[in-house]
Motif scaffolding. Structure first.
Motif, short mmCIF file in Angstrom:
data_model
loop_
_atom_site.label_atom_id
_atom_site.label_comp_id
_atom_site.label_asym_id
_atom_site.label_seq_id
_atom_site.Cartn_x
_atom_site.Cartn_y
_atom_site.Cartn_z
N HIS A 112 90.96 9.87 25.25
CA HIS A 112 90.86 10.79 26.39
C HIS A 112 89.42 10.93 26.88
O HIS A 112 89.19 11.51 27.95
N ARG A 113 88.45 10.43 26.14
CA ARG A 113 87.06 10.40 26.59
C ARG A 113 86.43 9.07 26.22
O ARG A 113 86.80 8.46 25.21
N LEU A 114 85.46 8.66 27.02
CA LEU A 114 84.71 7.47 26.67
C LEU A 114 83.32 7.55 27.27
O LEU A 114 83.08 8.30 28.21
N ARG A 115 82.44 6.76 26.70
CA ARG A 115 81.06 6.70 27.20
C ARG A 115 80.74 5.27 27.58
O ARG A 115 81.10 4.32 26.87
N GLY A 116 80.04 5.12 28.71
CA GLY A 116 79.63 3.80 29.17
C GLY A 116 78.11 3.71 29.23
O GLY A 116 77.43 4.70 29.52
N ILE A 117 77.59 2.52 28.98
CA ILE A 117 76.15 2.27 29.05
C ILE A 117 75.88 1.13 30.01
O ILE A 117 76.80 0.45 30.46
N LYS A 118 74.63 0.92 30.35
CA LYS A 118 74.19 -0.15 31.24
C LYS A 118 75.01 -0.18 32.54
O LYS A 118 75.56 -1.21 32.92
N PRO A 119 75.09 0.95 33.23
CA PRO A 119 75.91 0.98 34.46
C PRO A 119 75.29 0.13 35.56
O PRO A 119 74.07 -0.07 35.62
N ARG A 120 76.15 -0.38 36.41
CA ARG A 120 75.74 -1.11 37.61
C ARG A 120 76.49 -0.49 38.78
O ARG A 120 77.72 -0.36 38.75
N TRP A 121 75.75 -0.09 39.82
CA TRP A 121 76.33 0.64 40.93
C TRP A 121 76.38 -0.23 42.17
O TRP A 121 75.43 -0.93 42.49
N CYS A 122 77.49 -0.15 42.88
CA CYS A 122 77.67 -0.95 44.09
C CYS A 122 76.87 -0.38 45.27
O CYS A 122 76.62 -1.10 46.24
N GLY A 123 76.51 0.89 45.18
CA GLY A 123 75.76 1.53 46.25
C GLY A 123 74.92 2.65 45.68
O GLY A 123 74.22 2.48 44.68
N THR A 124 75.01 3.83 46.30
CA THR A 124 74.25 4.99 45.86
C THR A 124 74.69 5.41 44.46
O THR A 124 75.88 5.44 44.14
N VAL A 125 73.72 5.74 43.62
CA VAL A 125 74.03 6.18 42.26
C VAL A 125 74.61 7.59 42.29
O VAL A 125 73.98 8.52 42.81
N PRO A 126 75.80 7.78 41.76
CA PRO A 126 76.41 9.12 41.77
C PRO A 126 75.87 9.96 40.62
O PRO A 126 75.28 9.44 39.68
N THR A 127 76.08 11.27 40.70
CA THR A 127 75.77 12.15 39.58
C THR A 127 77.05 12.68 38.94
O THR A 127 77.15 12.77 37.72
N GLU A 128 78.03 13.01 39.77
CA GLU A 128 79.32 13.45 39.25
C GLU A 128 80.39 13.10 40.26
O GLU A 128 80.20 13.26 41.47
N LEU A 129 81.51 12.61 39.77
CA LEU A 129 82.65 12.27 40.61
C LEU A 129 83.87 12.97 40.05
O LEU A 129 84.20 12.85 38.87
N ASP A 130 84.56 13.72 40.92
CA ASP A 130 85.77 14.41 40.51
C ASP A 130 86.65 14.55 41.73
O ASP A 130 86.19 14.44 42.86
N GLY A 131 87.92 14.76 41.51
CA GLY A 131 88.84 14.92 42.61
C GLY A 131 90.04 14.01 42.48
O GLY A 131 90.06 13.10 41.63
N PRO A 132 91.03 14.20 43.33
CA PRO A 132 92.29 13.45 43.19
C PRO A 132 92.14 11.95 43.43
O PRO A 132 93.01 11.18 43.01
N ASP A 133 91.09 11.51 44.14
CA ASP A 133 90.94 10.09 44.46
C ASP A 133 90.05 9.35 43.47
O ASP A 133 89.88 8.14 43.58
N VAL A 134 89.46 10.06 42.50
CA VAL A 134 88.57 9.42 41.54
C VAL A 134 89.38 8.87 40.38
O VAL A 134 90.11 9.61 39.71
N THR A 135 89.28 7.57 40.16
CA THR A 135 90.01 6.92 39.08
C THR A 135 89.08 5.95 38.37
O THR A 135 88.02 5.57 38.88
N VAL A 136 89.51 5.53 37.18
CA VAL A 136 88.83 4.45 36.47
C VAL A 136 89.86 3.41 36.06
O VAL A 136 91.04 3.74 35.83
N GLN A 137 89.42 2.17 35.97
CA GLN A 137 90.26 1.08 35.47
C GLN A 137 89.56 0.50 34.26
O GLN A 137 88.33 0.30 34.27
N LEU A 138 90.32 0.22 33.20
CA LEU A 138 89.74 -0.14 31.92
C LEU A 138 90.07 -1.55 31.48
O LEU A 138 89.56 -2.01 30.45
N ARG A 139 90.90 -2.24 32.24
CA ARG A 139 91.23 -3.64 31.98
C ARG A 139 91.37 -4.35 33.32
O ARG A 139 91.60 -3.70 34.35
N ALA A 140 91.28 -5.67 33.29
CA ALA A 140 91.31 -6.44 34.54
C ALA A 140 92.58 -6.19 35.33
O ALA A 140 92.55 -6.13 36.56
#
Length: 372
Positions: free
Chosen positions: A285-313
């Motif tokens: 239910h929680r995870l930590r990521g390192i060495k992030p790469r951002w496609c555009g502006t670096v976010p500080t916090e993302l929340d809301g109904p449209d925010v999702t993550v994908q963990l496999r191809a």
């Protein structure tokens, strides 16, 4: 524009190159020689690194009517992708070599060489879409064909790379791409899609790792332990042959008392211990990521109904809250999943989305499981 079209020898990259040429760009086809010994790579149509694939790409370029060259990037591929793959498995992590190839080879080494030669962009057959946002930045979005969407493995691209990339197939489904290839007279129209990892000749990852790692593996044998009791259930010949969430090939020899299957829960390469248990213990239910790469502006916090993550191809999307912080070794990404994900392993990538837009990606360094 002057465009380099990366042609793997498959149908997608051939149609992408044809569309770029038809759009009026000055297109040059290139095929990447990624193996130091191409004959040792997978034969047939399952891979993307064979001599046969190079010949298919050349024939497609001839039909399209564009110049064609082979670029030898085998040393760079070996150092940045193959060695990374071996190192990660030896450390008990589960890498994604296709994502690393996009980051280090196709949109770094290739793009750098293309720009140095006076080209403006690199076109590939990936299924993703590029749009210009209201802030003038180039945004990457999921493909129209969600079943073929490849934005996950492109989540490592930064703004500079996106500005010099073209994905001509992002608005088309795979069946229509095959129909178009046939209409254009491309012989790869019915060629099967590539599968597995291109540098693992027979698809046997564990066997390949056992052969290649040799004595580099920190511990080539160890115990398989029961998570609940600590009982030794069996022995294995190398932790690199296991991934978190694996069910088959455990060689335990006897079922669990409740008759339910066991799964790999943890891998400890130094001690050589592999811990197994029930599926419910895989829930994260929680995870930590390192060495992030951002496609555009670096976010500080993302929340809301449209925010999702994908963990496999080709995995599911999970609604999540994402917070970016400064850690001792750079930025870190903390992800709280709104619904549990199963079988998530360190070394995999977490790719962050806001609706269909790719925000960026990070390498999973740690996970926190749902309490038993």
């Amino acid at each position: 524009m002057r465009i380099v079209a990366a042609m793997s020898g498959g149908v997608d990259s051939a149609v992408a190159a044809a569309r770029a040429a038809e759009a009026g760009h000055d297109v040059t086809g290139i095929h990447l020689a990624l193996s130091r010994n191409p004959a040792s790579y997978r034969s047939g149509a399952r891979g993307c690194c064979t001599i046969e694939d190079a010949n298919d790409a050349r024939r497609a370029a001839d039909v399209i009517g564009i110049p064609f060259y082979v670029w030898d990037l085998s040393d760079r591929f070996h150092d940045d992708v193959v060695e990374d793959f071996m190192d990660e498995y030896a450390a008990g992590r589960t890498p994604n070599p296709c994502l690393r190839c996009n980051e280090k080879i196709k949109f770094a080494a290739v793009l750098d060489r293309a720009l140095g030669l006076g080209f403006d962009a690199v076109a590939t057959g990936h299924y993703a879409q590029l749009r210009t946002g209201a802030d003038g930045l180039v945004e990457m979005h999921r493909a129209v064909d969600h079943g073929k969407d490849q934005s996950y493995v492109l989540g490592v691209l930064d703004q500079q790379q996106l500005r010099h990339s073209l994905f001509p197939l992002g608005d088309t489904s795979k069946p229509l791409v095959r129909e178009e290839a046939a209409r254009r007279g491309l012989l790869v129209a019915d060629k099967p899609d590539s599968h597995d990892i291109c540098f693992v000749a027979d698809g046997d990852n564990a066997g390949w790792l056992a052969e290649k790692l040799g004595e580099r593996a920190p511990n080539r044998g160890g115990d398989i332990l029961d998570d609940a009791t600590g009982e030794v259930l069996g022995r294995h010949s190398g932790t690199f042959g296991y991934t978190i969430g694996q069910r088959k090939g455990l060689r335990i020899g006897r079922p669990a008392p409740d008759g339910k299957p066991r799964f790999v829960l943890d891998i400890e390469p130094v001690s050589g211990t592999v811990t197994v248990g029930p599926r419910e213990r895989l829930a994260v239910h929680r995870l930590r990521g390192i060495k992030p790469r951002w496609c555009g502006t670096v976010p500080t916090e993302l929340d809301g109904p449209d925010v999702t993550v994908q963990l496999r191809a080709h995995g599911d999307e999970h609604r999540a809250t994402v917070v970016v912080t400064d850690g001792p070794e750079g930025q870190e990404v903390d992800v709280e999943l709104h619904d549990a994900a199963y079988g998530i392993a360190p070394g995999q990538a977490v790719v962050v989305y806001d609706g269909t837009r790719v925000v960026g990606s990070a390498t999973i360094s740690a996970t926190e499981r749902v309490p038993a």
